[in-house]
Design an enzyme around this catalytic site. Structure first.
Site, PDB file in Angstrom:
ATOM      1  N   HIS A 275      -7.595  13.946  -0.637  1.00 57.88           N
ATOM      2  CA  HIS A 275      -8.733  14.703  -1.172  1.00 57.88           C
ATOM      3  C   HIS A 275      -8.303  15.784  -2.161  1.00 57.88           C
ATOM      4  O   HIS A 275      -9.147  16.421  -2.788  1.00 57.88           O
ATOM      5  CB  HIS A 275      -9.562  15.315  -0.028  1.00 57.88           C
ATOM      6  CG  HIS A 275      -8.889  16.441   0.697  1.00 57.88           C
ATOM      7  ND1 HIS A 275      -8.212  16.267   1.883  1.00 57.88           N
ATOM      8  CD2 HIS A 275      -8.796  17.762   0.414  1.00 57.88           C
ATOM      9  CE1 HIS A 275      -7.744  17.427   2.296  1.00 57.88           C
ATOM     10  NE2 HIS A 275      -8.083  18.359   1.420  1.00 57.88           N
TER      11      HIS A 275
ATOM     12  N   ASP B  32      -6.996   9.587   3.971  1.00 58.43           N
ATOM     13  CA  ASP B  32      -6.772  10.868   3.295  1.00 58.43           C
ATOM     14  C   ASP B  32      -5.288  11.005   2.992  1.00 58.43           C
ATOM     15  O   ASP B  32      -4.583  11.813   3.585  1.00 58.43           O
ATOM     16  CB  ASP B  32      -7.271  12.034   4.144  1.00 58.43           C
ATOM     17  CG  ASP B  32      -7.367  13.331   3.330  1.00 58.43           C
ATOM     18  OD1 ASP B  32      -7.142  13.273   2.104  1.00 58.43           O
ATOM     19  OD2 ASP B  32      -7.670  14.381   3.922  1.00 58.43           O
TER      20      ASP B  32
ATOM     21  N   GLY C 226      -6.324  25.560   1.485  1.00 60.06           N
ATOM     22  CA  GLY C 226      -5.057  25.565   0.759  1.00 60.06           C
ATOM     23  C   GLY C 226      -3.929  24.930   1.534  1.00 60.06           C
ATOM     24  O   GLY C 226      -2.889  24.579   0.966  1.00 60.06           O
TER      25      GLY C 226
ATOM     26  N   SER D  70      -4.186  22.042   2.959  1.00 60.84           N
ATOM     27  CA  SER D  70      -4.318  20.589   2.840  1.00 60.84           C
ATOM     28  C   SER D  70      -3.078  19.951   2.225  1.00 60.84           C
ATOM     29  O   SER D  70      -2.520  20.456   1.247  1.00 60.84           O
ATOM     30  CB  SER D  70      -5.519  20.244   1.959  1.00 60.84           C
ATOM     31  OG  SER D  70      -6.711  20.304   2.684  1.00 60.84           O
TER      32      SER D  70
ATOM     33  N   SER E 186      -4.917  17.167   6.788  1.00 68.93           N
ATOM     34  CA  SER E 186      -6.168  16.693   6.190  1.00 68.93           C
ATOM     35  C   SER E 186      -7.256  17.757   6.276  1.00 68.93           C
ATOM     36  O   SER E 186      -7.718  18.268   5.273  1.00 68.93           O
ATOM     37  CB  SER E 186      -6.628  15.410   6.877  1.00 68.93           C
ATOM     38  OG  SER E 186      -7.910  15.017   6.416  1.00 68.93           O
TER      39      SER E 186
END
Length: 393
Positions: free
Chosen positions: A237, A265, A345, A347, A362
């Site tokens: 993402h 993801d 942030g 991720s 994720s």
């Protein structure tokens, strides 16, 4: 502040250069269906845990140093035992998890399992629990639920081997919602289901541009996951295939070579222009920077730690595997659920158990002030999907 940033800069570069693997190196194809070659934890057996890692486990789990060492040893044994136990149990297999109290892997089997099978599992060092439903039955029920349209107040669903059921999570103040009730009725018709409530729905952990963090794409900041030969893996993402990636200083790193979100993801970014890759996960001063020696999958119940550009280093336990997470953008499948916190942030950042890579961050719910839960996309799936080879020490 400058000193912390200097360390950040050096290690961010270490995580992303194409030097040791060579810029533009063609990645080797990973073995299908499981951990790639070289992902065994055997190399870790000879490497004692660092003092900083033991200190982190003492803080997170309330353990003494001796207890932390013993837990890491027991988790390493359980990780190695899990695939053997699955084969021993055969069609009677109903799941397994690490029992932190007993310090060993517990294997669930159905009542159709023979006494010889149960004795063999105990001889291998596993605890044995007899349950009603096999893993095949529970996985089939979850697959049927995967085909149902889920309202946003449903957080996700996963097989819980210890409870021997499929657990569906629902936002606490939305349990009486008509759409939720309709979904739950359909889910219960699919197989054995238990409903649990959570404080909030899961969300991804990307963030708007903030200075001094590992990488950016467009106006989104995310975190590097793990170095692979030729680049690094991260969350899907965070960027679409072809999108450019900039480092902490705004310099060009590379491009997203592959990306999938939702449904999955995961993504990977090639590196060049003076950046290279090394097998390191940042400890952010909380622990020493961690070397990556493989990607053996830790069992449910094992300890796991996360490194991210916003909240840095936090630890917890693996709560569930193969969970379907229902984000507002769409469902993502085959995720691993943890008790570790995260924030915007983080991720794409690293989940690691001991020195074994586990996955990339994720999303989740909550934060690192009040607590919460976070999911990661397993790293071996990413490696196998794109034919990548994890960079290990």
């Amino acid at each position: 502040m400058r000193r912390r940033r200097f360390k950040h800069v050096c290690l961010a570069a270490l995580l992303t250069l194409a030097g040791l693997g060579g810029a533009g190196t063609v990645p080797a194809v990973a073995s299908g269906g499981g951990a790639p070659a070289g992902s065994s934890p055997s190399a870790a057996d000879a490497a004692p845990a660092s003092t900083a890692l033991l200190d982190a486990m003492r803080r997170e789990f309330g353990l003494t140093e001796e207890q932390a060492v013993a837990r890491l040893d027991a988790e390493r044994d359980a990780t190695a035992l899990e695939p053997r136990a699955r084969r021993t149990a055969g069609t009677a297999y109903a799941g397994s998890w690490f029992d932190a109290v007993g310090g060993r892997l517990t294997v669930a089997v159905t009542s159709r399992s023979s006494q010889a099978t149960r004795a063999a599992l105990r001889a291998e060092g596993a605890g044995v629990r007899v349950v009603e439903h096999s893993a095949r039955v529970l996985d089939a029920a979850k697959s049927r639920i995967d085909r149902l349209p889920a309202p946003s107040a449903v957080g996700g669903w996963h097989v819980d081997p210890a409870a021997n059921t499929v657990v569906v999570t629902v936002v606490r103040d939305k349990t009486s919602d008509n759409d939720v009730q309709r979904f739950l009725a359909q889910a219960r018709a699919a197989g054995p289901v238990t409903v649990e409530t959570v404080a909030a729905a899961p969300r991804t952990f990307a963030a708007g541009t903030v200075g001094g963090d590992p990488y950016y794409t467009g106006n989104v900041r995310c975190s590097i996951g793990f170095s692979v030969h030729g680049g690094f893996v991260t969350a899907g993402h965070c960027g679409q295939a072809g999108a450019g990636v900039r480092g902490w200083d705004g310099s060009y790193i590379g491009n997203f070579q592959g990306s999938s979100f939702p449904d999955n993801d995961y993504a990977w970014v090639n590196v060049g222009s003076g950046w290279w890759t090394v097998p390191v996960v940042l400890g952010w001063g909380t622990v020493s920077d961690q070397l990556v020696r493989g990607s053996a999958e830790a069992p449910v119940g094992a300890s796991v730690c996360r490194s991210g550009s916003t909240t840095h280093w936090h630890c917890g336990t693996v709560l569930a595997k193969n969970e379907t997470v229902n984000y507002s953008q769409g469902a993502v499948h085959q995720m691993t659920k943890t008790s570790v916190c995260a924030e915007g942030g983080d991720s794409g950042g690293s989940f690691i158990s001991g020195d074994q890579a586990q996955g990339v961050t994720s999303g989740g719910w909550g934060n690192c002030s009040g607590g919460g839960e976070t999911w990661f996309q397993p790293v071996n799936e990413i490696l196998n999907r794109y034919g990548l080879t994890l960079h290990t020490s």
